[in-house]
Write a protein that holds these residues in place. Structure first.
Motif, PDB file in Angstrom:
ATOM      1  N   LYS A  26      60.341  31.285  50.927  1.00 20.18           N
ATOM      2  CA  LYS A  26      61.090  30.542  51.940  1.00 20.18           C
ATOM      3  C   LYS A  26      61.338  31.432  53.149  1.00 20.18           C
ATOM      4  N   VAL A  27      61.311  30.810  54.313  1.00 16.09           N
ATOM      5  CA  VAL A  27      61.768  31.449  55.534  1.00 16.09           C
ATOM      6  C   VAL A  27      62.873  30.548  56.054  1.00 16.09           C
ATOM      7  N   SER A  28      64.072  31.114  56.216  1.00 13.31           N
ATOM      8  CA  SER A  28      65.197  30.320  56.686  1.00 13.31           C
ATOM      9  C   SER A  28      65.671  30.855  58.035  1.00 13.31           C
ATOM     10  N   LYS A  29      66.174  29.941  58.834  1.00 14.42           N
ATOM     11  CA  LYS A  29      66.638  30.287  60.169  1.00 14.42           C
ATOM     12  C   LYS A  29      68.156  30.178  60.214  1.00 14.42           C
ATOM     13  N   GLY A  30      68.789  31.184  60.754  1.00 16.15           N
ATOM     14  CA  GLY A  30      70.238  31.165  60.917  1.00 16.15           C
ATOM     15  C   GLY A  30      70.604  31.709  62.287  1.00 16.15           C
ATOM     16  N   GLN A  31      71.877  31.708  62.587  1.00 19.73           N
ATOM     17  CA  GLN A  31      72.338  32.247  63.853  1.00 19.73           C
ATOM     18  C   GLN A  31      72.661  33.725  63.692  1.00 19.73           C
ATOM     19  N   PRO A  51      68.398  33.530  67.241  1.00 19.40           N
ATOM     20  CA  PRO A  51      68.293  33.163  65.824  1.00 19.40           C
ATOM     21  C   PRO A  51      67.886  34.339  64.945  1.00 19.40           C
ATOM     22  N   TYR A  52      68.253  34.218  63.682  1.00 20.44           N
ATOM     23  CA  TYR A  52      67.905  35.196  62.660  1.00 20.44           C
ATOM     24  C   TYR A  52      66.999  34.489  61.660  1.00 20.44           C
ATOM     25  N   TYR A  53      65.917  35.138  61.268  1.00 24.70           N
ATOM     26  CA  TYR A  53      65.013  34.580  60.267  1.00 24.70           C
ATOM     27  C   TYR A  53      65.057  35.453  59.019  1.00 24.70           C
ATOM     28  N   GLY A  54      65.330  34.834  57.879  1.00 26.50           N
ATOM     29  CA  GLY A  54      65.388  35.550  56.616  1.00 26.50           C
ATOM     30  C   GLY A  54      64.305  35.071  55.669  1.00 26.50           C
ATOM     31  N   ILE A  55      63.818  35.973  54.825  1.00 31.65           N
ATOM     32  CA  ILE A  55      62.779  35.609  53.859  1.00 31.65           C
ATOM     33  C   ILE A  55      63.341  35.649  52.446  1.00 31.65           C
ATOM     34  N   CYS A  56      62.710  34.867  51.573  1.00 32.59           N
ATOM     35  CA  CYS A  56      63.135  34.784  50.180  1.00 32.59           C
ATOM     36  C   CYS A  56      61.903  34.509  49.320  1.00 32.59           C
ATOM     37  N   ILE A  57      61.842  35.149  48.175  1.00 31.84           N
ATOM     38  CA  ILE A  57      60.840  34.842  47.155  1.00 31.84           C
ATOM     39  C   ILE A  57      61.621  34.592  45.874  1.00 31.84           C
ATOM     40  N   GLY A  58      61.238  33.546  45.145  1.00 31.10           N
ATOM     41  CA  GLY A  58      61.993  33.228  43.949  1.00 31.10           C
ATOM     42  C   GLY A  58      61.176  32.499  42.904  1.00 31.10           C
ATOM     43  N   LEU A  59      61.788  32.373  41.749  1.00 33.62           N
ATOM     44  CA  LEU A  59      61.187  31.680  40.608  1.00 33.62           C
ATOM     45  C   LEU A  59      62.289  30.975  39.853  1.00 33.62           C
ATOM     46  N   SER A 106      65.698  33.473  39.642  1.00 32.08           N
ATOM     47  CA  SER A 106      65.761  34.827  40.181  1.00 32.08           C
ATOM     48  C   SER A 106      65.196  34.767  41.590  1.00 32.08           C
ATOM     49  N   GLU A 107      65.955  35.306  42.540  1.00 33.19           N
ATOM     50  CA  GLU A 107      65.535  35.313  43.938  1.00 33.19           C
ATOM     51  C   GLU A 107      65.705  36.706  44.530  1.00 33.19           C
ATOM     52  N   PHE A 108      64.851  36.998  45.503  1.00 33.44           N
ATOM     53  CA  PHE A 108      64.921  38.242  46.253  1.00 33.44           C
ATOM     54  C   PHE A 108      64.962  37.876  47.729  1.00 33.44           C
ATOM     55  N   HIS A 109      65.873  38.499  48.461  1.00 33.27           N
ATOM     56  CA  HIS A 109      66.070  38.184  49.872  1.00 33.27           C
ATOM     57  C   HIS A 109      65.877  39.434  50.723  1.00 33.27           C
ATOM     58  N   GLY A 110      65.511  39.202  51.979  1.00 31.77           N
ATOM     59  CA  GLY A 110      65.424  40.286  52.955  1.00 31.77           C
ATOM     60  C   GLY A 110      64.457  41.383  52.557  1.00 31.77           C
ATOM     61  N   ARG A 111      64.941  42.607  52.626  1.00 25.01           N
ATOM     62  CA  ARG A 111      64.103  43.779  52.333  1.00 25.01           C
ATOM     63  C   ARG A 111      63.584  43.751  50.892  1.00 25.01           C
ATOM     64  N   ARG A 112      64.419  43.299  49.966  1.00 23.38           N
ATOM     65  CA  ARG A 112      63.978  43.225  48.561  1.00 23.38           C
ATOM     66  C   ARG A 112      62.867  42.184  48.393  1.00 23.38           C
ATOM     67  N   ALA A 113      62.910  41.101  49.171  1.00 22.31           N
ATOM     68  CA  ALA A 113      61.835  40.098  49.136  1.00 22.31           C
ATOM     69  C   ALA A 113      60.541  40.689  49.677  1.00 22.31           C
ATOM     70  N   GLU A 114      60.660  41.500  50.707  1.00 22.38           N
ATOM     71  CA  GLU A 114      59.479  42.152  51.271  1.00 22.38           C
ATOM     72  C   GLU A 114      58.839  43.093  50.240  1.00 22.38           C
ATOM     73  N   ILE A 115      59.656  43.885  49.570  1.00 23.84           N
ATOM     74  CA  ILE A 115      59.149  44.815  48.560  1.00 23.84           C
ATOM     75  C   ILE A 115      58.488  44.052  47.409  1.00 23.84           C
ATOM     76  N   ALA A 116      59.149  42.990  46.932  1.00 20.97           N
ATOM     77  CA  ALA A 116      58.588  42.188  45.836  1.00 20.97           C
ATOM     78  C   ALA A 116      57.263  41.556  46.251  1.00 20.97           C
ATOM     79  N   THR A 117      57.201  41.024  47.462  1.00 18.40           N
ATOM     80  CA  THR A 117      55.979  40.382  47.946  1.00 18.40           C
ATOM     81  C   THR A 117      54.843  41.389  48.053  1.00 18.40           C
ATOM     82  N   ARG A 118      55.140  42.569  48.562  1.00 20.47           N
ATOM     83  CA  ARG A 118      54.093  43.603  48.681  1.00 20.47           C
ATOM     84  C   ARG A 118      53.545  44.016  47.307  1.00 20.47           C
ATOM     85  N   ARG A 119      54.412  44.067  46.302  1.00 21.57           N
ATOM     86  CA  ARG A 119      53.951  44.436  44.954  1.00 21.57           C
ATOM     87  C   ARG A 119      53.096  43.336  44.338  1.00 21.57           C
TER      88      ARG A 119
END
Length: 95
Positions: free
Chosen positions: A21-26, A34-42, A76-89
């Motif tokens: 997910k990519v979410s948009k916030g203020q 705007p701020y864009y945050g990333i998330c990977i989850g299962l 289980s979800e990973f957000h921000g920097r942790r989502a980036e690390i999980a995605t790269r792995r």
């Protein structure tokens, strides 16, 4: 089991039952920017053995998540920097 095999298995589970997910916030400092945050989850039905394996492998946690239908889910979800690390792995194994 080889760590590469575990990551390949988890990538397959993410391909099937996971999400990105990519979410948009203020922005906090500048609300006009705007701020864009990333998330990977299962998410799977409780107890979610693959969800637990994902959390253990990528240093996350499993949360109990009630579904609208009343069936208990494991998430289980990973957000921000942790989502980036999980995605790269997982990236070399994702379809």
């Amino acid at each position: 089991m080889d760590p590469g095999e575990v990551l390949a298995y988890l990538a397959g589970v993410i391909d099937g039952d996971g999400y990105f997910k990519v979410s948009k916030g203020q922005g906090v400092r500048n609300p006009a920017r705007p701020y864009y945050g990333i998330c990977i989850g299962l998410q799977q039905l409780w107890p979610g053995k693959a969800v637990s394996l994902l959390a253990r492998t990528l240093q996350g946690e499993v949360k109990f998540w009630p579904s609208p239908g009343g069936r208990p889910m494991a998430r289980s979800e990973f957000h921000g920097r942790r989502a980036e690390i999980a995605t790269r792995r997982l990236l070399p194994y994702l379809l």
